[in-house]
Motif scaffolding. Structure first.
Motif, PDB file in Angstrom:
ATOM      1  N   MET A 117       0.838  -1.193   0.000  1.00 34.22           N
ATOM      2  CA  MET A 117       0.000   0.000   0.000  1.00 34.22           C
ATOM      3  C   MET A 117       0.878   1.250   0.000  1.00 34.22           C
ATOM      4  O   MET A 117       1.904   1.294   0.674  1.00 34.22           O
ATOM      5  N   TYR A 118       0.450   2.242  -0.766  1.00 32.93           N
ATOM      6  CA  TYR A 118       1.236   3.464  -0.906  1.00 32.93           C
ATOM      7  C   TYR A 118       0.376   4.696  -0.593  1.00 32.93           C
ATOM      8  O   TYR A 118      -0.854   4.629  -0.567  1.00 32.93           O
ATOM      9  N   ILE A 119       1.061   5.813  -0.393  1.00 35.22           N
ATOM     10  CA  ILE A 119       0.377   7.097  -0.297  1.00 35.22           C
ATOM     11  C   ILE A 119      -0.130   7.461  -1.689  1.00 35.22           C
ATOM     12  O   ILE A 119       0.565   7.278  -2.686  1.00 35.22           O
ATOM     13  N   SER A 120      -1.342   7.989  -1.768  1.00 32.79           N
ATOM     14  CA  SER A 120      -1.977   8.248  -3.060  1.00 32.79           C
ATOM     15  C   SER A 120      -1.305   9.389  -3.820  1.00 32.79           C
ATOM     16  O   SER A 120      -0.689  10.285  -3.229  1.00 32.79           O
ATOM     17  N   GLN A 121      -1.481   9.352  -5.123  1.00 32.78           N
ATOM     18  CA  GLN A 121      -0.940  10.408  -5.991  1.00 32.78           C
ATOM     19  C   GLN A 121      -1.552  11.758  -5.637  1.00 32.78           C
ATOM     20  O   GLN A 121      -0.854  12.782  -5.584  1.00 32.78           O
ATOM     21  N   ASP A 122      -2.848  11.785  -5.370  1.00 27.06           N
ATOM     22  CA  ASP A 122      -3.522  13.043  -5.019  1.00 27.06           C
ATOM     23  C   ASP A 122      -2.956  13.636  -3.731  1.00 27.06           C
ATOM     24  O   ASP A 122      -2.825  14.862  -3.602  1.00 27.06           O
ATOM     25  N   ALA A 123      -2.627  12.759  -2.781  1.00 27.87           N
ATOM     26  CA  ALA A 123      -2.056  13.239  -1.521  1.00 27.87           C
ATOM     27  C   ALA A 123      -0.676  13.860  -1.757  1.00 27.87           C
ATOM     28  O   ALA A 123      -0.342  14.896  -1.185  1.00 27.87           O
ATOM     29  N   VAL A 124       0.119  13.248  -2.637  1.00 31.73           N
ATOM     30  CA  VAL A 124       1.442  13.797  -2.951  1.00 31.73           C
ATOM     31  C   VAL A 124       1.309  15.131  -3.678  1.00 31.73           C
ATOM     32  O   VAL A 124       2.060  16.077  -3.414  1.00 31.73           O
ATOM     33  N   HIS A 125       0.319  15.232  -4.572  1.00 27.88           N
ATOM     34  CA  HIS A 125       0.082  16.497  -5.267  1.00 27.88           C
ATOM     35  C   HIS A 125      -0.247  17.599  -4.259  1.00 27.88           C
ATOM     36  O   HIS A 125       0.267  18.722  -4.363  1.00 27.88           O
ATOM     37  N   ARG A 126      -1.100  17.285  -3.297  1.00 25.96           N
ATOM     38  CA  ARG A 126      -1.466  18.277  -2.283  1.00 25.96           C
ATOM     39  C   ARG A 126      -0.245  18.650  -1.436  1.00 25.96           C
ATOM     40  O   ARG A 126      -0.032  19.825  -1.096  1.00 25.96           O
ATOM     41  N   ALA A 127       0.565  17.654  -1.092  1.00 24.61           N
ATOM     42  CA  ALA A 127       1.761  17.913  -0.284  1.00 24.61           C
ATOM     43  C   ALA A 127       2.700  18.874  -0.997  1.00 24.61           C
ATOM     44  O   ALA A 127       3.208  19.829  -0.397  1.00 24.61           O
ATOM     45  N   PHE A 128       2.910  18.644  -2.282  1.00 24.45           N
ATOM     46  CA  PHE A 128       3.799  19.506  -3.063  1.00 24.45           C
ATOM     47  C   PHE A 128       3.287  20.945  -3.076  1.00 24.45           C
ATOM     48  O   PHE A 128       4.052  21.898  -2.898  1.00 24.45           O
ATOM     49  N   ALA A 129       1.990  21.112  -3.282  1.00 28.00           N
ATOM     50  CA  ALA A 129       1.400  22.449  -3.294  1.00 28.00           C
ATOM     51  C   ALA A 129       1.558  23.130  -1.927  1.00 28.00           C
ATOM     52  O   ALA A 129       1.860  24.331  -1.847  1.00 28.00           O
ATOM     53  N   ASP A 130       1.398  22.376  -0.860  1.00 30.87           N
ATOM     54  CA  ASP A 130       1.507  22.944   0.490  1.00 30.87           C
ATOM     55  C   ASP A 130       2.929  23.355   0.842  1.00 30.87           C
ATOM     56  O   ASP A 130       3.136  24.275   1.640  1.00 30.87           O
ATOM     57  N   LEU A 131       3.919  22.672   0.277  1.00 27.07           N
ATOM     58  CA  LEU A 131       5.309  22.903   0.653  1.00 27.07           C
ATOM     59  C   LEU A 131       5.973  24.035  -0.136  1.00 27.07           C
ATOM     60  O   LEU A 131       7.094  24.426   0.172  1.00 27.07           O
TER      61      LEU A 131
END
Length: 234
Positions: free
Chosen positions: A1-15
């Protein structure tokens, strides 16, 4: 199981607006247990370069590191290979110099007694580090097969890997965006750089090998309609 692509997209925007010091230097020092109030021999540039290689190099055939933290120059997405010895070194010794005990022209480093106050006072516009977004970026490729993937598991792993103290918690914002809640966090598939790059229109680094584009040359169809064969060239 992995962290979702959408979650990574949100993380990048937040950082985007986080100072790179907090996502690189601070974590390198914490992971390697830099002491407080005294100095040790500490190859900080070398350790940062290793950290960048692990967490900020989504493309293998390049010398550049991906620039996640972009409080300025928003359209600049890549850092040169000497970043740990240049831009990061400047941050360490100037903007965040008071956070360290560091005799000039030496490899001796240590946290100053008031380093947390210094780090808190230098937060970009006073905004704290988005904790889950930082952790999600770092663990975007982590395979959670043996551990149940949850925000609590991510938090525990981050705290353990980077030796986060109770006093340092004041540096973080623990807000939980919708992309990190429930099943939105989960995916059977790992992080896809191609999807990510296209979503954010990220150019390739200047030294990346050119992508090979395959084009259709011809089509042959047999036994269709009145003709025995039909061939179309492009």
């Amino acid at each position: 199981m992995y962290i979702s692509q959408d979650a990574v997209h949100r993380a990048f925007a937040d950082l985007e607006n986080v100072q790179p010091f907090y996502g690189i230097t601070f974590l390198v020092c914490k992971h390697n247990k830099l002491p407080i109030g005294r100095t040790i021999e500490f190859q900080i540039s070398h350790l940062e370069a290793e950290f960048l290689e692990i967490h900020f190099k989504p493309i293998v055939n390049t010398t550049y590191f991906f620039r996640v933290f972009r409080p300025s120059e928003k359209e600049k997405f890549w850092l040169k290979s000497d970043y740990a010895n240049s831009g990061s070194q400047s941050n360490r010794t100037q903007k965040f110099g008071e956070a360290f005990i560091h005799p000039k022209r030496s490899n001796l480093w240590g946290w100053s007694e008031n380093y947390i106050d210094v780090l808190a006072n230098n937060l970009q516009n006073g905004n704290k580090i988005p904790f889950y977004s930082l952790a999600i970026w770092l663990y975007r490729d982590h395979n959670w097969i043996e551990t149940k993937l949850s925000l609590e598991a991510i938090k525990e792993l981050f705290y353990t890997e980077f030796n986060i103290s109770e006093e340092e918690v004041v540096l973080f914002d623990f807000d939980i965006p919708i992309e990190y809640r429930g099943n939105n966090l989960l995916s059977p598939d790992g992080f896809n750089w191609g999807v990510f790059r296209n979503f954010f229109s990220i150019p390739a680094p200047v030294d990346a090998p050119a992508e090979k584009v395959k084009s259709l040359q011809s089509i042959t169809i047999e036994n269709v309609g009145p003709a025995n064969a039909f061939q179309l060239f492009f």
